[in-house]
Design a protein around this motif. Structure first.
Motif, PDB file in Angstrom:
ATOM      1  N   ILE A 143      41.507  33.677  52.121  1.00 35.99           N
ATOM      2  CA  ILE A 143      42.536  32.638  52.203  1.00 35.99           C
ATOM      3  C   ILE A 143      42.570  32.007  53.587  1.00 35.99           C
ATOM      4  O   ILE A 143      42.532  30.785  53.728  1.00 35.99           O
ATOM      5  CB  ILE A 143      43.922  33.212  51.838  1.00 35.99           C
ATOM      6  CG1 ILE A 143      43.954  33.628  50.363  1.00 35.99           C
ATOM      7  CG2 ILE A 143      45.027  32.191  52.119  1.00 35.99           C
ATOM      8  CD1 ILE A 143      45.197  34.381  49.965  1.00 35.99           C
ATOM      9  N   LYS A 144      42.627  32.847  54.618  1.00 38.42           N
ATOM     10  CA  LYS A 144      42.777  32.355  55.996  1.00 38.42           C
ATOM     11  C   LYS A 144      41.614  31.457  56.416  1.00 38.42           C
ATOM     12  O   LYS A 144      41.819  30.400  57.008  1.00 38.42           O
ATOM     13  CB  LYS A 144      42.892  33.540  56.953  1.00 38.42           C
ATOM     14  CG  LYS A 144      43.077  33.145  58.400  1.00 38.42           C
ATOM     15  CD  LYS A 144      43.195  34.358  59.299  1.00 38.42           C
ATOM     16  CE  LYS A 144      43.240  33.909  60.736  1.00 38.42           C
ATOM     17  NZ  LYS A 144      42.258  34.588  61.562  1.00 38.42           N
ATOM     18  N   ASP A 145      40.402  31.889  56.105  1.00 41.37           N
ATOM     19  CA  ASP A 145      39.221  31.123  56.517  1.00 41.37           C
ATOM     20  C   ASP A 145      38.834  30.048  55.497  1.00 41.37           C
ATOM     21  O   ASP A 145      37.792  29.408  55.642  1.00 41.37           O
ATOM     22  CB  ASP A 145      38.042  32.067  56.745  1.00 41.37           C
ATOM     23  CG  ASP A 145      38.268  33.000  57.931  1.00 41.37           C
ATOM     24  OD1 ASP A 145      39.210  32.764  58.716  1.00 41.37           O
ATOM     25  OD2 ASP A 145      37.508  33.979  58.062  1.00 41.37           O
ATOM     26  N   LYS A 146      39.669  29.886  54.472  1.00 41.43           N
ATOM     27  CA  LYS A 146      39.440  28.883  53.427  1.00 41.43           C
ATOM     28  C   LYS A 146      38.050  29.003  52.813  1.00 41.43           C
ATOM     29  O   LYS A 146      37.380  28.007  52.532  1.00 41.43           O
ATOM     30  CB  LYS A 146      39.688  27.484  53.968  1.00 41.43           C
ATOM     31  CG  LYS A 146      41.130  27.278  54.386  1.00 41.43           C
ATOM     32  CD  LYS A 146      41.397  25.889  54.886  1.00 41.43           C
ATOM     33  CE  LYS A 146      42.875  25.817  55.239  1.00 41.43           C
ATOM     34  NZ  LYS A 146      43.255  24.762  56.052  1.00 41.43           N
ATOM     35  N   ILE A 147      37.635  30.251  52.605  1.00 39.27           N
ATOM     36  CA  ILE A 147      36.344  30.524  51.989  1.00 39.27           C
ATOM     37  C   ILE A 147      36.422  30.269  50.485  1.00 39.27           C
ATOM     38  O   ILE A 147      35.498  29.761  49.878  1.00 39.27           O
ATOM     39  CB  ILE A 147      35.908  31.981  52.273  1.00 39.27           C
ATOM     40  CG1 ILE A 147      35.711  32.175  53.783  1.00 39.27           C
ATOM     41  CG2 ILE A 147      34.652  32.344  51.499  1.00 39.27           C
ATOM     42  CD1 ILE A 147      35.529  33.614  54.214  1.00 39.27           C
ATOM     43  N   CYS A 148      37.574  30.652  49.929  1.00 43.68           N
ATOM     44  CA  CYS A 148      37.754  30.534  48.485  1.00 43.68           C
ATOM     45  C   CYS A 148      39.247  30.449  48.196  1.00 43.68           C
ATOM     46  O   CYS A 148      40.020  31.213  48.759  1.00 43.68           O
ATOM     47  CB  CYS A 148      37.149  31.776  47.819  1.00 43.68           C
ATOM     48  SG  CYS A 148      37.492  31.954  46.085  1.00 43.68           S
ATOM     49  N   GLU A 149      39.629  29.541  47.328  1.00 48.88           N
ATOM     50  CA  GLU A 149      41.033  29.453  46.914  1.00 48.88           C
ATOM     51  C   GLU A 149      41.221  30.410  45.744  1.00 48.88           C
ATOM     52  O   GLU A 149      40.632  30.214  44.680  1.00 48.88           O
ATOM     53  CB  GLU A 149      41.388  28.029  46.506  1.00 48.88           C
ATOM     54  CG  GLU A 149      42.840  27.836  46.153  1.00 48.88           C
ATOM     55  CD  GLU A 149      43.796  28.123  47.303  1.00 48.88           C
ATOM     56  OE1 GLU A 149      44.874  28.676  47.026  1.00 48.88           O
ATOM     57  OE2 GLU A 149      43.480  27.794  48.462  1.00 48.88           O
ATOM     58  N   PRO A 150      42.009  31.454  45.941  1.00 44.98           N
ATOM     59  CA  PRO A 150      42.188  32.444  44.869  1.00 44.98           C
ATOM     60  C   PRO A 150      42.796  31.816  43.616  1.00 44.98           C
ATOM     61  O   PRO A 150      43.651  30.945  43.693  1.00 44.98           O
ATOM     62  CB  PRO A 150      43.158  33.459  45.466  1.00 44.98           C
ATOM     63  CG  PRO A 150      43.098  33.250  46.933  1.00 44.98           C
ATOM     64  CD  PRO A 150      42.756  31.805  47.140  1.00 44.98           C
ATOM     65  N   ASN A 151      42.331  32.303  42.471  1.00 39.46           N
ATOM     66  CA  ASN A 151      42.902  31.871  41.203  1.00 39.46           C
ATOM     67  C   ASN A 151      43.855  32.960  40.703  1.00 39.46           C
ATOM     68  O   ASN A 151      44.053  33.986  41.367  1.00 39.46           O
ATOM     69  CB  ASN A 151      41.806  31.547  40.180  1.00 39.46           C
ATOM     70  CG  ASN A 151      40.950  32.748  39.820  1.00 39.46           C
ATOM     71  OD1 ASN A 151      41.239  33.885  40.192  1.00 39.46           O
ATOM     72  ND2 ASN A 151      39.879  32.494  39.094  1.00 39.46           N
ATOM     73  N   VAL A 152      44.425  32.749  39.545  1.00 39.77           N
ATOM     74  CA  VAL A 152      45.416  33.684  39.007  1.00 39.77           C
ATOM     75  C   VAL A 152      44.809  35.073  38.793  1.00 39.77           C
ATOM     76  O   VAL A 152      45.482  36.091  38.992  1.00 39.77           O
ATOM     77  CB  VAL A 152      46.065  33.126  37.723  1.00 39.77           C
ATOM     78  CG1 VAL A 152      45.081  33.052  36.579  1.00 39.77           C
ATOM     79  CG2 VAL A 152      47.286  33.921  37.324  1.00 39.77           C
ATOM     80  N   VAL A 153      43.535  35.137  38.444  1.00 37.57           N
ATOM     81  CA  VAL A 153      42.879  36.431  38.221  1.00 37.57           C
ATOM     82  C   VAL A 153      42.757  37.197  39.537  1.00 37.57           C
ATOM     83  O   VAL A 153      43.018  38.409  39.595  1.00 37.57           O
ATOM     84  CB  VAL A 153      41.495  36.240  37.550  1.00 37.57           C
ATOM     85  CG1 VAL A 153      40.758  37.563  37.425  1.00 37.57           C
ATOM     86  CG2 VAL A 153      41.646  35.585  36.190  1.00 37.57           C
ATOM     87  N   MET A 154      42.379  36.512  40.605  1.00 38.59           N
ATOM     88  CA  MET A 154      42.258  37.187  41.903  1.00 38.59           C
ATOM     89  C   MET A 154      43.614  37.689  42.392  1.00 38.59           C
ATOM     90  O   MET A 154      43.723  38.810  42.890  1.00 38.59           O
ATOM     91  CB  MET A 154      41.642  36.256  42.950  1.00 38.59           C
ATOM     92  CG  MET A 154      40.150  36.103  42.794  1.00 38.59           C
ATOM     93  SD  MET A 154      39.443  35.066  44.074  1.00 38.59           S
ATOM     94  CE  MET A 154      39.556  36.125  45.490  1.00 38.59           C
ATOM     95  N   TYR A 155      44.637  36.863  42.250  1.00 33.36           N
ATOM     96  CA  TYR A 155      45.974  37.295  42.656  1.00 33.36           C
ATOM     97  C   TYR A 155      46.401  38.508  41.830  1.00 33.36           C
ATOM     98  O   TYR A 155      46.917  39.487  42.370  1.00 33.36           O
ATOM     99  CB  TYR A 155      46.996  36.168  42.473  1.00 33.36           C
ATOM    100  CG  TYR A 155      47.049  35.163  43.600  1.00 33.36           C
ATOM    101  CD1 TYR A 155      47.610  35.498  44.832  1.00 33.36           C
ATOM    102  CD2 TYR A 155      46.564  33.877  43.432  1.00 33.36           C
ATOM    103  CE1 TYR A 155      47.677  34.578  45.859  1.00 33.36           C
ATOM    104  CE2 TYR A 155      46.634  32.948  44.460  1.00 33.36           C
ATOM    105  CZ  TYR A 155      47.183  33.300  45.662  1.00 33.36           C
ATOM    106  OH  TYR A 155      47.253  32.385  46.692  1.00 33.36           O
ATOM    107  N   SER A 156      46.179  38.454  40.528  1.00 28.85           N
ATOM    108  CA  SER A 156      46.574  39.569  39.656  1.00 28.85           C
ATOM    109  C   SER A 156      45.803  40.841  39.993  1.00 28.85           C
ATOM    110  O   SER A 156      46.357  41.935  39.933  1.00 28.85           O
ATOM    111  CB  SER A 156      46.361  39.203  38.189  1.00 28.85           C
ATOM    112  OG  SER A 156      47.231  38.165  37.813  1.00 28.85           O
ATOM    113  N   THR A 157      44.544  40.689  40.347  1.00 26.52           N
ATOM    114  CA  THR A 157      43.724  41.840  40.744  1.00 26.52           C
ATOM    115  C   THR A 157      44.303  42.487  41.998  1.00 26.52           C
ATOM    116  O   THR A 157      44.444  43.710  42.077  1.00 26.52           O
ATOM    117  CB  THR A 157      42.269  41.404  40.994  1.00 26.52           C
ATOM    118  OG1 THR A 157      41.731  40.863  39.791  1.00 26.52           O
ATOM    119  CG2 THR A 157      41.418  42.558  41.465  1.00 26.52           C
ATOM    120  N   MET A 158      44.654  41.659  42.962  1.00 29.34           N
ATOM    121  CA  MET A 158      45.220  42.179  44.203  1.00 29.34           C
ATOM    122  C   MET A 158      46.575  42.818  43.944  1.00 29.34           C
ATOM    123  O   MET A 158      46.875  43.898  44.487  1.00 29.34           O
ATOM    124  CB  MET A 158      45.341  41.044  45.225  1.00 29.34           C
ATOM    125  CG  MET A 158      45.569  41.494  46.639  1.00 29.34           C
ATOM    126  SD  MET A 158      44.171  42.427  47.265  1.00 29.34           S
ATOM    127  CE  MET A 158      45.051  43.661  48.178  1.00 29.34           C
TER     128      MET A 158
END
Length: 143
Positions: free
Chosen positions: A72-87
């Motif tokens: 997120i910080k380095d703007k490498i990838c914008e997390p989607n709902v699946v990534m947020y749910s995984t975390m």
């Protein structure tokens, strides 16, 4: 595949990384990510999500948290709902309900609408920790 001349793309790398991570070989998944960079294959949200899930699967929650924040910080990838749910799932697995709820709020603030999976992970964890009032409050918010 490369040795025999088969073209390798993001989809194939995503599958390979996901397989490694699901078999608890997350370090091999990160090695494949390095290979992607060397071959100029641009990783996508599915690759980063698989790596995040792999870290959580092998109980490396702190590394998963650092990795997620770096994306997120380095703007490498914008997390989607699946990534947020995984975390969120990983945070709840280790009893970090407060941080999971904060992440749920951040998710919503960043324009990624939380789904039933994200809410359910937290509600389940709160119930397991006998925090029924908090779970019910979150359930009402979800509905």
């Amino acid at each position: 595949m490369c040795a025999i001349g088969v073209p390798v793309d993001t989809s194939i790398m995503s599958i390979a990384i996901k397989c490694c991570c699901q078999l608890s070989h997350t370090d091999d998944g990160f090695a494949i990510l390095g290979y992607c960079f060397r071959r100029c294959i641009v990783p996508n949200v599915f690759i980063f999500g698989a790596l995040l899930d792999g870290l959580i699967l092998v109980d490396r929650i702190r590394e998963a948290e650092i990795f997620f924040k770096k994306l997120i910080k380095d703007k490498i990838c914008e997390p989607n709902v699946v990534m947020y749910s995984t975390m969120i799932k990983g945070l709840c697995k280790f009893g970090h309900n407060d941080i999971a709820i904060q992440l749920l709020r951040l998710m919503d603030e960043r324009g990624c609408k939380p789904d039933v999976v994200a809410y359910s992970n937290i509600i389940d964890s709160l119930c397991k920790d006998q925090m029924i009032d908090d779970a019910f409050k979150l359930f009402k918010e979800m509905v």
